[in-house]
Enzyme design. Structure first.
Site, mmCIF file in Angstrom:
data_model
loop_
_atom_site.group_PDB
_atom_site.id
_atom_site.type_symbol
_atom_site.label_atom_id
_atom_site.label_comp_id
_atom_site.label_asym_id
_atom_site.label_seq_id
_atom_site.Cartn_x
_atom_site.Cartn_y
_atom_site.Cartn_z
ATOM 1 N N ASN A 123 0.842 -0.923 -0.110
ATOM 2 C CA ASN A 123 0.228 -0.046 -0.046
ATOM 3 C C ASN A 123 1.223 1.343 -0.209
ATOM 4 O OD1 ASN A 123 -0.138 2.033 2.645
ATOM 5 N ND2 ASN A 123 0.461 -0.150 3.413
ATOM 6 N N ASN A 151 4.528 5.099 15.736
ATOM 7 C CA ASN A 151 4.410 4.053 14.284
ATOM 8 C C ASN A 151 6.117 4.492 13.732
ATOM 9 O OD1 ASN A 151 4.242 4.080 11.448
ATOM 10 N ND2 ASN A 151 2.333 4.436 11.358
ATOM 11 N N CYS A 202 6.741 2.992 9.040
ATOM 12 C CA CYS A 202 5.604 3.151 8.207
ATOM 13 C C CYS A 202 6.979 3.914 6.776
ATOM 14 C CB CYS A 202 4.711 4.847 7.948
ATOM 15 S SG CYS A 202 3.347 5.049 6.884
ATOM 16 N N CYS A 235 14.619 -32.454 -8.620
ATOM 17 C CA CYS A 235 16.584 -33.140 -7.356
ATOM 18 C C CYS A 235 17.669 -33.095 -8.738
ATOM 19 C CB CYS A 235 16.135 -34.882 -7.364
ATOM 20 S SG CYS A 235 17.431 -34.870 -5.745
ATOM 21 N N CYS A 240 21.096 -38.556 -1.408
ATOM 22 C CA CYS A 240 20.507 -37.854 -0.874
ATOM 23 C C CYS A 240 21.291 -37.380 0.553
ATOM 24 C CB CYS A 240 19.068 -38.713 -0.234
ATOM 25 S SG CYS A 240 17.970 -37.741 0.297
ATOM 26 N N CYS A 293 18.093 -33.070 2.430
ATOM 27 C CA CYS A 293 17.651 -31.464 1.723
ATOM 28 C C CYS A 293 16.271 -30.749 1.483
ATOM 29 C CB CYS A 293 18.295 -30.987 0.429
ATOM 30 S SG CYS A 293 17.116 -30.686 -1.180
ATOM 31 N N CYS A 332 12.662 -32.294 -2.540
ATOM 32 C CA CYS A 332 11.588 -33.127 -3.273
ATOM 33 C C CYS A 332 10.159 -33.002 -2.535
ATOM 34 C CB CYS A 332 12.416 -34.687 -3.325
ATOM 35 S SG CYS A 332 12.696 -35.257 -1.810
ATOM 36 N N CYS A 378 6.412 -32.334 -4.192
ATOM 37 C CA CYS A 378 5.187 -33.255 -4.216
ATOM 38 C C CYS A 378 4.294 -32.757 -3.636
ATOM 39 C CB CYS A 378 5.772 -34.478 -3.074
ATOM 40 S SG CYS A 378 4.355 -35.614 -3.201
#
Lengths: 456, 442
Positions: free
Chosen positions: A78, A136, A139, A357, A382, A385, A388, A392
């Site tokens: 904004n 504030n 901003c 991968c 593997c 990490c 995968c 998925c």
């Protein structure tokens, strides 16, 4: 008495009492007494009034968003300024709101310039019945060009001075709201504490450009052919907010200061996460701007359900509970080992794990050779990490399974302390024992099959 | 009894033959395209006979590059819009969508495809230009899906192309032989015009090639000839009563329906004989025309029918009644059809046999034979050295679609014995490249 009755969501935030920790952040949803009364009626426990200060003029239009595929407003920006409504109208409405909702928290967000102006406006909101004040200092657009907002938040010395002025003048609790547009959140956090603030809230919006209009070549939102940086918020900024909250809550001189968490909160899970990192009230804006005040029903029901499940009766029972588990990288156990597992019964065969991968990680997933589309994990490659399991699309299809026996523990810090930092590349998980990478030329051997045969 | 009222106006026709896959609006396309997982080596692509890069065009729709999406589709399939609408997508691309494996609704690939193709067809956006003229001419016999696809591809390669078409409209079965609730004539023609306007091939309508003399003339004037003649009229049953008034072939019936719409007169009690997709279309069409009773009579059991399950479901949904294990013996009547005499059948050791003494009669005033189309053997025998297989299909080299007479290439129903529009579109494009390769080498 059922369990639900035992749960007490009420908070006492440095003396500001509210029936629950769900507060509205200082923003368009708290622009009027009408909106705040509607929100309290819907179930919100508190509201930080849209920032009061000096007269402003707003532009049209004012908001922009980051949409991701079919998700609207994953991020929101904004360029609207502080309240553009007459101060006396806001004060009159504030009094009326407090009259109808004496037990709800009404906090006046303030932004002015000189010491006299701060003293004057504090007196006015106290007279109007505000339960607290929020400063504030965040901003990042418009007001900072006039030396206020993030212009203060980014100068710890100035921030501290103003907090001191306010603390001297104020008779009600003061919350200092911090800007995330700074390298080290500790600097303004510490300045606020040294200025004797009662509490801190964070984060304000992140300086941003959400996109460029490809026809007018101007950033969104476009105002007569031009645009400016906006303040970014919404679900996309939550990770930044959580991190900054953690930094403050782990700082010895700041951690005893109550924190009000702000940044992308939309669901009960978000609320719980902020509380687990130490927040004892949360503030919401974008989710309300998207869905209206009604979303508080989901926040409340979800939070109660979580507390029932875990056996908590107040939010203070679990506030900050995750903090001991957030540490530096050097303290992570180098001997811990997880590897991916594919649940063949759940796999739908999209093969995104394979390609992510192979192209994006560690070449540790093999395509099937049996004519199915269910890939397999190449265990020696593997590194655990997670990629995968993240790509998925099926819930719990790829899980990360623990591989070590839990007996060994060694950290980088320990290696450093005992002068055992490795001087050769012998990490089991990369280039060393067992792990292999394909030869570069292998990349050119698998062409995508072309069944048509006409593109020769 | 009848689910549909009889047609009086074109509006009635539109209602009774409401499009099964209506065009998506922008919002639908936005949300639907966002669901695509962008699978690696996507099964939907594999299931598409023309190998369209489906994940790519869906991603392009999602990112607002609808023109690019249309280009992706047409790059693989010149009948891109028609195929999106009339392909059996539930069996092909959508049937292969991985979402099916977790009982999540598959992507509506066909409708997304139409969203992209119709947007360029409606805007007239030029996606292709003819290749640099190479001075060679190719003749195409038949402006069906295979012929049109072959013509488009050849034009991009710089050939001059003349298509000889027996009828007065292009696209073959797409406009003449597909049930009208699958695609409108206007939509088919819009795509035909769109392609021809961009690529500039010539179609000589009402110009059937039927004689040796015509073939010799083509051989003399063109460097290569593509045969896309499809199949013939409905095959005869050699059954008593076949010539009575009220006995129709399914292919002819659907063609009449496509061309005449509400002007077609449907009888009260219709029996459709057959169990293939054309039988389903004819039965469904009869019901939608307002026939009071439509019976689909098939000599075997339901499981043996050649039609796709969803086609049968569509016919049943339109109010058609299934009659299985009923083999027609004769069509009854004096001048007009009055009924059909059937005999019940049973399957013994995997073979269909009739049950002695089980004859019965079904009254009707219209019979539609959906028992296959005649082969084009007589015409094909006019071409020197053209090898046909034992089902009268032209034998081709599958890498080039070249026939045993090297000047001739072929595709579509003439080589596969009757398949989908998408198979014709694939064949035509493949043959064009085969022609190009052959003419470049010779």
């Amino acid at each position: 008495m059922n369990k639900k009755d035992k749960i007490d969501l009420s908070v006492n935030f440095v003396g500001i009492k509210a029936p629950n920790p769900f507060w509205l952040a200082s923003a368009p949803p708290t622009n009027t007494g009408y909106q705040i009364m509607k929100a309290f009626d819907a179930g919100w426990g508190g509201a930080v009034w849209k920032t009061l200060g000096m007269p402003t003029i707003n532009v049209s239009s004012r908001y922009g968003s980051t949409n991701y595929r079919d998700t609207r407003m994953a991020g929101f920006s904004n360029i609207e300024l502080i309240s553009d409504r007459p101060l006396e109208d806001n004060l009159r409405e504030m009094t009326e709101v407090k009259k109808h909702f004496p037990d709800h928290a009404v906090i006046a967000s303030l932004m002015v310039d000189t010491r006299e102006e701060w003293e004057d406006i504090i007196k006015q909101v106290e007279d109007a019945g505000a339960d607290g004040i929020e400063l504030n200092f965040g901003c990042p657009h418009g007001m900072c060009e006039r030396g206020m907002g993030s212009a203060v938040g980014q100068e710890p010395e100035v921030l501290k001075t103003i907090v001191e002025w306010v603390m001297e003048a104020a008779n009600i609790p003061v919350i200092t709201k911090l800007s995330p547009n700074i390298s080290h959140i500790i600097d303004p956090g510490l300045a606020a504490v040294q200025g004797k603030t009662d509490a801190i809230s964070l984060i304000n919006t992140v300086k941003s450009i959400v996109g460029i209009d490809l026809d007018s070549y101007a950033p969104y939102p476009v105002v007569d052919g031009k645009g400016t940086n906006g303040g970014y918020c919404g679900p996309a900024v939550k990770p930044i907010a959580l991190h900054m909250l953690k930094d403050l809550m782990q700082h010895p001189e700041i951690k005893n200061t109550p924190m009000s968490g702000i940044g992308g909160i939309e669901t009960w899970r978000d609320v719980v996460e902020f509380i687990l990192l130490g927040a004892t009230s949360v503030q919401v804006c974008t989710a309300v701007m998207h869905y209206g005040f009604g979303i508080v029903r989901e926040l409340e029901a979800g939070l109660i359900n979580f507390m029932e499940d875990k056996g908590y009766t107040t939010i203070y029972d679990f506030a900050g509970k995750a903090l001991p588990n957030v540490t530096d990288w050097k303290h992570l156990n180098l001997k811990s080992e997880v590897k991916a597992r594919i649940n063949k019964d759940k796999c739908i065969g999209c093969d995104l794990c394979y390609i992510s991968c192979d192209d994006g990680a560690h070449q540790a997933i093999a395509l099937p050779t049996d004519g199915s589309r269910i890939p397999t994990i190449i265990e020696e490659n593997c590194v655990g990490c997670n990629l995968c399991s993240l790509v998925c699309p099926v819930e719990d299809c790829i899980t990360m399974e623990k591989f070590d026996d839990g007996k060994e523990h060694e950290t980088w810090h320990e290696l450093t302390e005992s002068d055992r930092i490795p001087d050769t590349w012998n990490d089991d998980r990369a280039g060393g024992k067992g792990h292999w990478v394909p030869e570069p030329i292998e990349a050119l051997k698998t062409k995508r099959k072309d069944k048509s045969g006409w593109k020769k | 009894m009848a689910e549909y009222k009889r047609l009086a106006t074109e509006q009635d026709f539109k209602e009774n033959f409401k499009q099964k896959k209506p065009l998506m609006n922008e919002t639908q396309a936005h949300y639907e395209s966002s669901r695509c997982l962008f699978c690696y080596d996507a099964p939907c692509m594999d299931a598409c006979p023309t190998g369209i890069d489906i994940p790519l065009f869906i991603k392009q729709i999602q990112t607002g590059n609808t023109v690019g999406a249309a280009k992706t589709i047409y790059d693989s399939n010149w009948m891109g819009n028609a195929c999106g609408t009339i392909c059996p997508t539930g069996i092909l691309c959508e049937g292969a969508c991985v979402y099916n494996n977790q009982d999540v609704a598959p992507l509506l690939i066909g409708r997304l495809q139409n969203y992209a193709t119709m947007s360029v067809i409606e805007s007239g956006k030029q996606l292709y230009s003819p290749g640099e003229e190479n001075g060679k001419k190719v003749a195409i016999i038949g402006a069906g899906p295979a012929g049109i696809a072959c013509a488009c591809e050849l034009r991009t390669l710089g050939y001059t192309v003349d298509i000889y078409e027996a009828k007065s409209l292009p696209s073959g079965l797409t406009v003449h032989g597909v049930a009208p609730y699958k695609i409108t004539n206007e939509e088919v023609m819009a795509e035909m015009d769109y392609l021809q306007n961009q690529l500039g091939y010539t179609i000589k309508y009402n110009n059937a090639i039927t004689s040796k003399a015509q073939l010799s003339e083509l051989e003399a004037n063109y460097s290569a000839i593509f045969i896309g003649v499809g199949l013939g009229v409905t095959a005869t049953l050699n059954m008593t009563g076949e010539n009575l008034n009220g006995v129709h072939g399914a292919v002819e019936f659907i063609e009449e329906l496509r061309m005449k719409h509400s002007e077609i007169k449907i009888a009260h009690k219709v029996v459709v004989i057959g169990g293939g997709n054309t039988a389903m279309d004819a039965a469904s069409g009869s019901a939608r025309l307002g026939a009071e009773e439509v019976t689909l009579a098939y000599r075997g059991d339901k499981e043996r029918m050649g039609a796709y399950g969803f086609e049968y479901d569509l016919a049943i949904g339109a109010g058609v009644k299934g009659l299985f294990n009923a083999s027609p013996l004769e069509i009854l009547g004096k001048e007009n059809v009055e009924g059909i005499r059937f005999i019940k059948t049973v399957i013994v050791d995997g073979k269909l046999s009739t049950i002695v003494g089980s004859e019965f009669t079904v009254e009707c005033d219209m019979v539609i034979k959906a028992t296959g189309q005649a082969k084009q053997g007589t015409f094909l025998s006019l071409i020197d050295g053209l090898d046909l297989d034992n089902r009268t299909r032209i034998v081709v080299n599958v890498a080039t679609n070249q026939t045993s007479n090297p000047m001739y290439f072929a595709g579509g129903d003439a080589i596969n014995g009757g398949a989908e529009v998408v198979n014709g579109a694939y064949d035509g494009k493949l043959a064009a490249n085969g022609i190009h390769e052959w003419l470049t080498q010779h």
